[in-house]
Design a protein around this motif. Structure first.
Motif, short mmCIF file in Angstrom:
data_model
loop_
_atom_site.label_atom_id
_atom_site.label_comp_id
_atom_site.label_asym_id
_atom_site.label_seq_id
_atom_site.Cartn_x
_atom_site.Cartn_y
_atom_site.Cartn_z
N GLY A 37 50.52 48.77 56.01
CA GLY A 37 50.63 48.22 57.35
C GLY A 37 49.33 47.66 57.88
N VAL A 38 49.20 47.65 59.19
CA VAL A 38 48.04 47.06 59.87
C VAL A 38 47.01 48.14 60.14
CG1 VAL A 38 47.27 45.78 61.91
CG2 VAL A 38 49.55 45.34 60.93
N ILE A 39 45.84 47.99 59.52
CA ILE A 39 44.76 48.97 59.66
C ILE A 39 43.51 48.21 60.13
CG2 ILE A 39 43.37 50.72 58.49
CD1 ILE A 39 45.66 51.15 56.55
N PRO A 40 43.30 48.09 61.43
CA PRO A 40 42.16 47.31 61.91
C PRO A 40 40.81 47.92 61.52
CG PRO A 40 43.77 47.66 63.66
CD PRO A 40 44.15 48.57 62.53
N PRO A 41 39.85 47.07 61.18
CA PRO A 41 38.47 47.54 61.00
C PRO A 41 37.82 47.61 62.37
CG PRO A 41 38.59 45.21 60.50
CD PRO A 41 39.97 45.63 60.91
N VAL A 42 37.63 48.79 62.87
CA VAL A 42 37.28 48.97 64.28
C VAL A 42 35.87 48.46 64.58
CG1 VAL A 42 37.18 50.61 66.18
CG2 VAL A 42 38.78 50.99 64.30
N VAL A 43 35.76 47.63 65.61
CA VAL A 43 34.47 47.09 66.04
C VAL A 43 33.70 48.19 66.79
CG1 VAL A 43 33.35 45.39 67.54
CG2 VAL A 43 35.32 44.73 66.15
N ASP B 111 49.89 36.09 56.27
CA ASP B 111 51.26 35.77 55.85
C ASP B 111 51.33 35.48 54.36
OD1 ASP B 111 49.77 33.43 56.21
OD2 ASP B 111 51.43 32.28 57.05
N GLY B 112 50.35 34.75 53.83
CA GLY B 112 50.32 34.48 52.40
C GLY B 112 50.13 35.74 51.58
N ALA B 113 49.30 36.65 52.09
CA ALA B 113 49.08 37.91 51.38
C ALA B 113 50.35 38.75 51.35
CB ALA B 113 47.94 38.69 52.04
N GLY C 39 49.48 45.61 53.15
CA GLY C 39 49.04 45.63 54.53
C GLY C 39 47.86 44.71 54.75
N SER C 40 47.32 44.77 55.95
CA SER C 40 46.19 43.92 56.32
C SER C 40 45.15 44.75 57.06
CB SER C 40 46.65 42.76 57.21
OG SER C 40 47.25 43.24 58.40
N VAL C 41 43.90 44.28 56.97
CA VAL C 41 42.76 44.91 57.66
C VAL C 41 42.03 43.80 58.39
CG1 VAL C 41 40.78 46.45 57.39
CG2 VAL C 41 42.63 46.56 55.75
N GLN D 74 53.73 40.67 63.56
CA GLN D 74 53.81 40.02 62.26
C GLN D 74 54.26 41.00 61.18
OE1 GLN D 74 50.13 38.91 60.22
NE2 GLN D 74 50.99 36.87 59.84
N TRP D 75 53.71 42.22 61.19
CA TRP D 75 54.10 43.23 60.21
C TRP D 75 55.59 43.57 60.34
CZ3 TRP D 75 52.80 45.62 55.89
CH2 TRP D 75 53.46 46.80 55.55
N GLU D 76 56.04 43.73 61.56
CA GLU D 76 57.44 44.08 61.77
C GLU D 76 58.36 42.96 61.29
OE1 GLU D 76 57.27 44.92 65.90
OE2 GLU D 76 56.16 46.80 65.59
N ALA D 77 57.95 41.71 61.50
CA ALA D 77 58.74 40.58 61.00
C ALA D 77 58.75 40.57 59.48
CB ALA D 77 58.18 39.27 61.54
#
Length: 305
Positions: free
Chosen positions: A7-13, A198-200, A207-209, A223-226
Motif C-alpha cells: 500500500g501507501v507508505i509515505p516517507p515522512v518529512v 500508476d505504471g508501477a 505499493g508506493s513510497v 489511487q491505491w483504492e482504485a
C-alpha cells in the motif's frame, strides 16, 4: 514477515524550527495527519526524513517521538543510511530497540567496491537483525544501481524482504517486477517515483513510497483504492492530478535536487498549516519568497488551499 507490507507508505518529512533544531510537535502533527488519511505504513529517517543529515542523538529523539505517536497503529519502517556497514548496523540496532517494524538500507557509498561488496553489505545487515530488511535503490545519491539479479537472489534467500525503488529507472523496475513474479514474489516491491505510481502498479508493485504523499495523502490513498478495485481509469486520473501537484518541486530556481524536492514539500506543509517552518538542514538553503508564492499557486490550483 509477520507484517504484510503493501500500500501507501509515505516517507515522512522531518520538521525543524527556524534555528535548525528538531520541531517534533510539527513532525508528530504530520504523523497524525498521515495516519488519519489511512496510510498503510510510515517510512521515517529516509531521504525525505533527512536520515543522512541527522545526528545519532537526533535519530534517538525522532524514533522515540515516532513510536510514541504511532503507538502501533501502522507499521514503521526506519531508514538506516550511511557510508559503511558497521554504522548502518548500529542504526539498525537502534531502530530495533525502539520497536521498528522494518529497516531500509541503501548500498554503501563513498568507498565504492563493486557488486560483491554491495551484496555482502546487505548480508551483514540481515545477520545483525531480526527485522525485515528492505533495499533502498537510489543511485543518484549512492552511485550504485542495485541489480535485479542480486535483489532477486537475496530475496529468495530471505536476506531482503523487499525493495524501495527510487532509481527513476522504470524499465529496470518493470523487469524486476516480472522477474519477481516469475520467482514466486520473494520481494515486496515499492516505487518512490511519485509521478509514475500508476505504471508501477500496472507492473505489479505492492505499493508506493511517495514523498508527495506528505502533501496530499488522500490522493495517493484514492489511487491505491482504485488500483485494488481494478479501476485503471481512476488510477490514471488520480496520477495525472498528482503529477500536476508535483510541479511544486519545479518552482525552485535557486536550489536543486534534495533542496527543491524535499524543500518544496516543507514549504507546502508550512502553507497547509502542518509545519511551523520550512527550514532545511544545513547547508541546504531555504526557498525564496518568490518560490514560496509559486508553490502556493500550485497548491491553490490543486484545491489544497
Amino acid at each position: 514477515m509477520a507484517i504484510n507490507f503493501e500500500g501507501v507508505i509515505p516517507p515522512v518529512v522531518l520538521a525543524r524550527h527556524d534555528d535548525g533544531s528538531l520541531d517534533l510537535t510539527s513532525y508528530c502533527r504530520n504523523l497524525e495527519r498521515l495516519i488519519a488519511a489511512g496510510v498503510h505504513g510510515l517510512f521515517v529517517l529516509g531521504s525525505s526524513g533527512e536520515g543522512a543529515f541527522c545526528t545519532f542523538e537526533e535519530r534517538e529523539d525522532i524514533l522515540a517521538a515516532t513510536v510514541e505517536t504511532v503507538a502501533g497503529r501502522t507499521p514503521v519502517m526506519v531508514g538506516c543510511i550511511d557510508m559503511q556497514t558497521t554504522r548502518v548496523i548500529e542504526m539498525v540496532q537502534q531502530a530495533q530497540r525502539y520497536g521498528a517494524d522494518a529497516v531500509v538500507a541503501t548500498a554503501p557509498f563513498y568507498a565504492l567496491g563493486g557488486a560483491a561488496q554491495v551484496e555482502n553489505h546487505f548480508r551483514l545487515i540481515h545477520r545483525a537483525t531480526e527485522l525485515p530488511v528492505f533495499a533502498y535503490d537510489i543511485p543518484v545519491c549512492v552511485h550504485s544501481k542495485l541489480s535485479n539479479e542480486m535483489l532477486i537472489k537475496l530475496g529468495k534467500e530471505g536476506v531482503l524482504a523487499g525493495v524501495k525503488d527510487s532509481s527513476g529507472d522504470d524499465v529496470a523496475f518493470r523487469l524486476l517486477a516480472i522477474q519477481n513474479r516469475e520467482e514466486g514474489s520473494p520481494l515486496k516491491l515499492f516505487t518512490g517515483h511519485e509521478v509514475v505510481v500508476d505504471g508501477a502498479y500496472l507492473s505489479g508493485a505492492h505499493g508506493s513510497v511517495p514523498g508527495l504523499a506528505n502533501v496530499d495523502p488522500a490522493g495517493y490513498m484514492r489511487q491505491w483504492e482504485a488500483y485494488q478495485k481494478g479501476d485503471w481509469d481512476a488510477v490514471a486520473e488520480e496520477q495525472n492530478r498528482l503529477a500536476k501537484l508535483m510541479l511544486i518541486a519545479h518552482q525552485a530556481k535557486s536550489v536543486s535536487g534534495f533542496g527543491a524536492g524535499v524543500g518544496s514539500f516543507k514549504v507546502a506543509l508550512k502553507l497547509l498549516g502542518v509545519f511551523e517552518s520550512d527550514r532545511m538542514p544545513a547547508p541546504v538553503p531555504q526557498m525564496t519568497t518568490e518560490e514560496v508564492e509559486l508553490i502556493r499557486g500550485v497548491l491553490a490550483g490543486a484545491g489544497l488551499l
